[in-house]
Design a protein around this motif. Structure first.
Motif, PDB file in Angstrom:
ATOM      1  N   PHE A  67       8.564  -2.298   9.847  1.00 53.14           N
ATOM      2  CA  PHE A  67       7.991  -3.142   8.785  1.00 53.14           C
ATOM      3  C   PHE A  67       6.801  -3.918   9.342  1.00 53.14           C
ATOM      4  O   PHE A  67       6.867  -4.466  10.449  1.00 53.14           O
ATOM      5  N   THR A  68       5.749  -3.987   8.561  1.00 56.81           N
ATOM      6  CA  THR A  68       4.539  -4.715   8.954  1.00 56.81           C
ATOM      7  C   THR A  68       4.088  -5.604   7.801  1.00 56.81           C
ATOM      8  O   THR A  68       3.982  -5.126   6.660  1.00 56.81           O
ATOM      9  N   ILE A  69       3.821  -6.858   8.101  1.00 59.55           N
ATOM     10  CA  ILE A  69       3.358  -7.802   7.084  1.00 59.55           C
ATOM     11  C   ILE A  69       1.857  -8.020   7.232  1.00 59.55           C
ATOM     12  O   ILE A  69       1.311  -8.002   8.342  1.00 59.55           O
ATOM     13  N   SER A  70       1.192  -8.205   6.107  1.00 61.27           N
ATOM     14  CA  SER A  70      -0.235  -8.488   6.123  1.00 61.27           C
ATOM     15  C   SER A  70      -0.581  -9.273   4.862  1.00 61.27           C
ATOM     16  O   SER A  70       0.215  -9.340   3.926  1.00 61.27           O
ATOM     17  N   ARG A  71      -1.775  -9.848   4.854  1.00 59.63           N
ATOM     18  CA  ARG A  71      -2.185 -10.566   3.649  1.00 59.63           C
ATOM     19  C   ARG A  71      -3.653 -10.293   3.364  1.00 59.63           C
ATOM     20  O   ARG A  71      -4.456 -10.097   4.281  1.00 59.63           O
ATOM     21  N   ASP A  72      -3.972 -10.314   2.080  1.00 62.04           N
ATOM     22  CA  ASP A  72      -5.332 -10.108   1.616  1.00 62.04           C
ATOM     23  C   ASP A  72      -5.664 -11.303   0.722  1.00 62.04           C
ATOM     24  O   ASP A  72      -5.245 -11.353  -0.442  1.00 62.04           O
ATOM     25  N   ARG A  75      -7.288 -10.834  -2.698  1.00 67.04           N
ATOM     26  CA  ARG A  75      -6.415 -10.377  -3.779  1.00 67.04           C
ATOM     27  C   ARG A  75      -5.256 -11.341  -4.033  1.00 67.04           C
ATOM     28  O   ARG A  75      -4.409 -11.068  -4.889  1.00 67.04           O
ATOM     29  N   ASN A  76      -5.204 -12.434  -3.264  1.00 73.61           N
ATOM     30  CA  ASN A  76      -4.114 -13.405  -3.411  1.00 73.61           C
ATOM     31  C   ASN A  76      -2.760 -12.710  -3.302  1.00 73.61           C
ATOM     32  O   ASN A  76      -1.832 -12.987  -4.075  1.00 73.61           O
ATOM     33  N   THR A  77      -2.652 -11.815  -2.317  1.00 73.88           N
ATOM     34  CA  THR A  77      -1.476 -10.952  -2.203  1.00 73.88           C
ATOM     35  C   THR A  77      -1.064 -10.817  -0.737  1.00 73.88           C
ATOM     36  O   THR A  77      -1.917 -10.781   0.162  1.00 73.88           O
ATOM     37  N   VAL A  78       0.237 -10.742  -0.540  1.00 76.83           N
ATOM     38  CA  VAL A  78       0.805 -10.454   0.778  1.00 76.83           C
ATOM     39  C   VAL A  78       1.585  -9.154   0.668  1.00 76.83           C
ATOM     40  O   VAL A  78       2.285  -8.928  -0.332  1.00 76.83           O
ATOM     41  N   TYR A  79       1.481  -8.316   1.687  1.00 78.95           N
ATOM     42  CA  TYR A  79       2.097  -7.002   1.655  1.00 78.95           C
ATOM     43  C   TYR A  79       3.189  -6.884   2.710  1.00 78.95           C
ATOM     44  O   TYR A  79       3.144  -7.539   3.756  1.00 78.95           O
ATOM     45  N   LEU A  80       4.131  -5.999   2.430  1.00 80.25           N
ATOM     46  CA  LEU A  80       5.118  -5.599   3.422  1.00 80.25           C
ATOM     47  C   LEU A  80       5.131  -4.073   3.433  1.00 80.25           C
ATOM     48  O   LEU A  80       5.611  -3.448   2.489  1.00 80.25           O
ATOM     49  N   GLN A  81       4.544  -3.512   4.479  1.00 80.69           N
ATOM     50  CA  GLN A  81       4.536  -2.066   4.640  1.00 80.69           C
ATOM     51  C   GLN A  81       5.819  -1.658   5.342  1.00 80.69           C
ATOM     52  O   GLN A  81       6.127  -2.171   6.425  1.00 80.69           O
ATOM     53  N   MET A  82       6.538  -0.730   4.741  1.00 80.98           N
ATOM     54  CA  MET A  82       7.815  -0.294   5.287  1.00 80.98           C
ATOM     55  C   MET A  82       7.771   1.212   5.520  1.00 80.98           C
ATOM     56  O   MET A  82       7.450   1.966   4.591  1.00 80.98           O
ATOM     57  N   ILE A  83       8.073   1.624   6.727  1.00 79.84           N
ATOM     58  CA  ILE A  83       8.091   3.044   7.053  1.00 79.84           C
ATOM     59  C   ILE A  83       9.468   3.416   7.598  1.00 79.84           C
ATOM     60  O   ILE A  83      10.265   2.547   7.945  1.00 79.84           O
ATOM     61  N   ASN A  84       9.713   4.725   7.660  1.00 81.18           N
ATOM     62  CA  ASN A  84      10.980   5.226   8.212  1.00 81.18           C
ATOM     63  C   ASN A  84      12.173   4.499   7.597  1.00 81.18           C
ATOM     64  O   ASN A  84      13.069   4.015   8.310  1.00 81.18           O
ATOM     65  N   LEU A  85      12.186   4.434   6.294  1.00 79.39           N
ATOM     66  CA  LEU A  85      13.234   3.697   5.601  1.00 79.39           C
ATOM     67  C   LEU A  85      14.588   4.363   5.765  1.00 79.39           C
ATOM     68  O   LEU A  85      14.699   5.603   5.843  1.00 79.39           O
ATOM     69  N   LYS A  86      15.611   3.518   5.820  1.00 82.43           N
ATOM     70  CA  LYS A  86      16.981   3.973   6.030  1.00 82.43           C
ATOM     71  C   LYS A  86      17.858   3.525   4.862  1.00 82.43           C
ATOM     72  O   LYS A  86      17.523   2.540   4.186  1.00 82.43           O
ATOM     73  N   PRO A  87      18.953   4.181   4.624  1.00 87.54           N
ATOM     74  CA  PRO A  87      19.843   3.755   3.528  1.00 87.54           C
ATOM     75  C   PRO A  87      20.253   2.289   3.631  1.00 87.54           C
ATOM     76  O   PRO A  87      20.405   1.619   2.595  1.00 87.54           O
TER      77      PRO A  87
END
Length: 119
Positions: A67-72, A75-87
């Motif tokens: 998981f990686t967090i970032s903000r723009d 765009r007044n937005t914060v993101y959470l990029q999630m990879i290799n997701l698990k059940p």
């Protein structure tokens, strides 16, 4: 004044999603933002946070490397990029505002978004 998480959905194990945390009616610029999740029958878990200027971040060991967090600010937005997701990542994901990251508390939680990881 509203804080809303979006971008959830159904994804297969190993897949990716990017969650967004957007604010309406106020600016996120001066806030640290945290991401949390809560699975049925479990306590809310803190995942990640980012400072108001984006210079400091925290990622919980349980999702580190995935998981990686970032903000723009434009765009007044914060993101959470999630990879290799698990059940076990299946949960309702929330974002929240705070004053400090890392080491601060988060007190205004927005509407969550459901993430389901299943084949």
């Amino acid at each position: 004044v509203q804080l809303q998480a979006s971008g959830g959905g159904l994804v297969q194990p190993g897949g990716s999603l990017r969650l967004s945390c957007a604010a309406s009616g106020f600016s996120l610029d001066h806030y640290a933002i945290g991401w949390f999740r809560q699975a049925p029958g479990k306590e809310r878990e803190g995942l990640s946070c980012i400072s108001s200027d984006g210079g400091s971040t925290f990622v919980a060991d349980s999702v580190k490397g995935r998981f990686t967090i970032s903000r723009d600010k434009s765009r007044n937005t914060v993101y959470l990029q999630m990879i290799n997701l698990k059940p076990e990542d299946t949960a309702v994901y929330y974002c929240a505002t705070g004053w400090k990251c890392p080491g601060g508390s988060f007190d205004y939680f927005g509407q969550g978004t459901q993430v389901t990881v299943s084949s």
